[in-house]
Scaffold this active site. Structure first.
Site, PDB file in Angstrom:
ATOM      1  N   GLY A  19       0.840  -1.143   0.020  1.00 12.59           N
ATOM      2  CA  GLY A  19      -0.013   0.071  -0.193  1.00 12.59           C
ATOM      3  C   GLY A  19       0.754   1.234   0.101  1.00 12.59           C
ATOM      4  O   GLY A  19       0.543   2.286   0.513  1.00 12.59           O
ATOM      5  N   ASP A  76       0.343   1.307 -14.443  1.00 17.08           N
ATOM      6  CA  ASP A  76       0.958   0.470 -13.586  1.00 17.08           C
ATOM      7  C   ASP A  76       1.350  -0.625 -14.251  1.00 17.08           C
ATOM      8  O   ASP A  76       2.433  -1.291 -14.052  1.00 17.08           O
ATOM      9  CB  ASP A  76       0.241   0.283 -12.235  1.00 17.08           C
TER      10      ASP A  76
HETATM   11  C1  GLA Z   1      -2.610   4.825  -9.203  1.00 16.18           C
HETATM   12  C2  GLA Z   1      -3.177   4.135 -10.508  1.00 16.18           C
HETATM   13  C3  GLA Z   1      -2.576   4.636 -11.840  1.00 16.18           C
HETATM   14  C4  GLA Z   1      -2.339   6.121 -12.016  1.00 16.18           C
HETATM   15  C5  GLA Z   1      -1.591   6.621 -10.746  1.00 16.18           C
HETATM   16  C6  GLA Z   1      -1.523   8.055 -10.619  1.00 16.18           C
HETATM   17  O1  GLA Z   1      -0.970   4.181  -9.340  1.00 16.18           O
HETATM   18  O2  GLA Z   1      -3.268   2.781 -10.495  1.00 16.18           O
HETATM   19  O3  GLA Z   1      -3.436   3.939 -13.026  1.00 16.18           O
HETATM   20  O4  GLA Z   1      -3.665   6.858 -12.333  1.00 16.18           O
HETATM   21  O5  GLA Z   1      -2.308   6.122  -9.537  1.00 16.18           O
HETATM   22  O6  GLA Z   1      -0.851   8.522 -11.758  1.00 16.18           O
END
Ligand code: GLA
Length: 387
Positions: free
Chosen positions: A123, A173
């Site tokens: 987290g 991500d």
């Molecule tokens: C999280 C989300 C991503 C992106 C980031 C902020 O990590 O999973 O898709 O939006 O926040 O950039």
């Protein structure tokens, strides 16, 4: 660690015919909260991540055990019932990937045993969940000989988040992890999914990850709120200009038409998206010119915008970043990931790194009351089998 995992695997599952896989986490260098606004992002996969040991078990059941959640014991998932169940905890990520692969027509017709260990802080905004999804995906591709590209795997992981777990996240991500390349960051156009790699193996500087150790409470609800604010701003702009995503606008375009957005908060959110996208473009240009000073300034500009216009930082991240910026040898610093706690990063000249960690750590403790943690980021390839 791998040897310990193999021993534990043998102890729990009583077989030693296992394969080992690794999937990285990620940091985003710049381009925050714009993947879902059709913007450019610039993340890299890192060598902290998730390990998995796996073997077929000749049943119709996936048996999964995590060394990070030993109290949960062995969790069993029937291949005949791939529905989300709260009590199945972390294995819902595994289940979601299996379910969507099967639905896409890929044959996953035998159970397997899986032992997992992750060294990404949980987290903390370094994508431990996407890391686990991509680990599962890579493992299934290998076990069942599936024909799934890295881009397809990233998209499937995003669907698991959105449709199986109910988190409305963007593609960054999973893409950063699935297509990770050692020594490089990935410049991804989230509108088209076009991407290219850019080397970030800096000679004289390190990327220091600074963990607030603050639990990311409310992160999901605030995340969805920001998305909704951007969507509302886009809808109003669309009444006078034909665009599909906020990041299609330049700052100049935006300033000319922003008065069409009635709510000043929604206007600020959209302003962040537009300016952040331009900062990414400038950052890539700076990198191409070996101009890390400008690159660092753009990182810091990104943080300021996330703090003042997007309002996703908070006292812990702001304390880390402002303390970082006071230290010698620091080129720039910013939060990374979703925000509301989690991690920040700083670009620091190598001779100053040790002192940096000491000083920022002490200032953070004095201001916030508990410790921050620090890691030096090294880049990584995407998910892979380890021999
Ligand atoms: C999280 C989300 C991503 C992106 C980031 C902020 O990590 O999973 O898709 O939006 O926040 O950039």
């Amino acid at each position: 660690m791998i040897n310990e995992m193999l021993l534990k695997f043998q102890e729990i599952f009583e077989t030693n015919n296992a394969k080992v896989f690794f999937s990285p986490g990620r940091v985003n260098l710049i381009g925050e909260h714009i993947d879902y606004n059709g913007g450019l992002v610039f993340p890299c996969a890192i060598s902290l991540g998730t390990y998995g040991v796996v073997a077929f078990n000749d049943t119709n059941t996936i048996r999964a055990y995590s060394l990070n959640f030993e109290a949960l014991g062995l969790i069993k998932i029937s291949l005949a019932d791939l529905t989300y169940k709260k009590e199945d905890n972390w294995t819902n990520y595994v289940k979601g990937v299996v379910k969507f692969m099967k639905e896409a027509g890929h044959e996953i017709n035998s159970g397997f045993d899986l032992l997992v260990y992750g060294n990404l802080p949980n987290g903390a905004g370094l994508s431990s969940s996407a890391s686990l999804e991509m680990l599962t995906g890579k493992t299934l591709i290998d076990l069942f000989n599936l024909n799934i590209s890295k881009v397809e795997l990233a998209l499937l992981g995003k669907r698991v988040e959105n449709e199986f777990l109910g988190v409305n996240s963007g593609i960054m991500d999973q893409f950063a992890i699935s297509l990770g390349k050692k020594d490089n960051a990935t410049l991804l156009d989230c509108n088209t999914l076009d991407y290219k790699y850019a080397p970030v193996n800096f000679k004289n500087e390190s990327i220091v990850i600074m963990n607030t150790n603050k639990r990311r409470e409310l992160a999901d609800s605030k995340y969805n709120e920001r998305r909704a604010e951007c969507e509302a701003a886009l809808e109003q702009i669309k009444t006078i200009k034909n665009i599909n995503a906020l990041c299609e606008l330049s700052t100049k375009d935006f300033n000319e038409i922003s008065s069409v957005i009635n709510n000043p908060i929604e206007r600020k959110r959209a302003y962040h998206a537009v300016t952040e996208n331009e900062r990414v473009k400038s950052a890539i240009e700076a990198l191409n010119n070996d101009d890390l000073i400008t690159f660092g300034q753009l990182m810091t500009g990104s943080h300021t915008s996330l703090r003042d216009d997007y309002e996703v930082t908070g006292i812990e991240l702001d304390t880390l970043v402002s303390s970082a910026l006071k230290q010698p040898g620091v080129l720039g610093a910013r939060m990374t990931g979703a925000g509301f706690g989690g991690c920040a990063i700083a670009l620091v000249e190598n001779p100053h790194v040790e002192e940096f960690i000491q000083k920022v750590g002490a200032e953070y403790k004095a201001a916030i009351g508990y410790e921050a943690s620090f890691y030096i980021a090294s880049t990584s390839d995407g998910p892979k089998k380890i021999n």
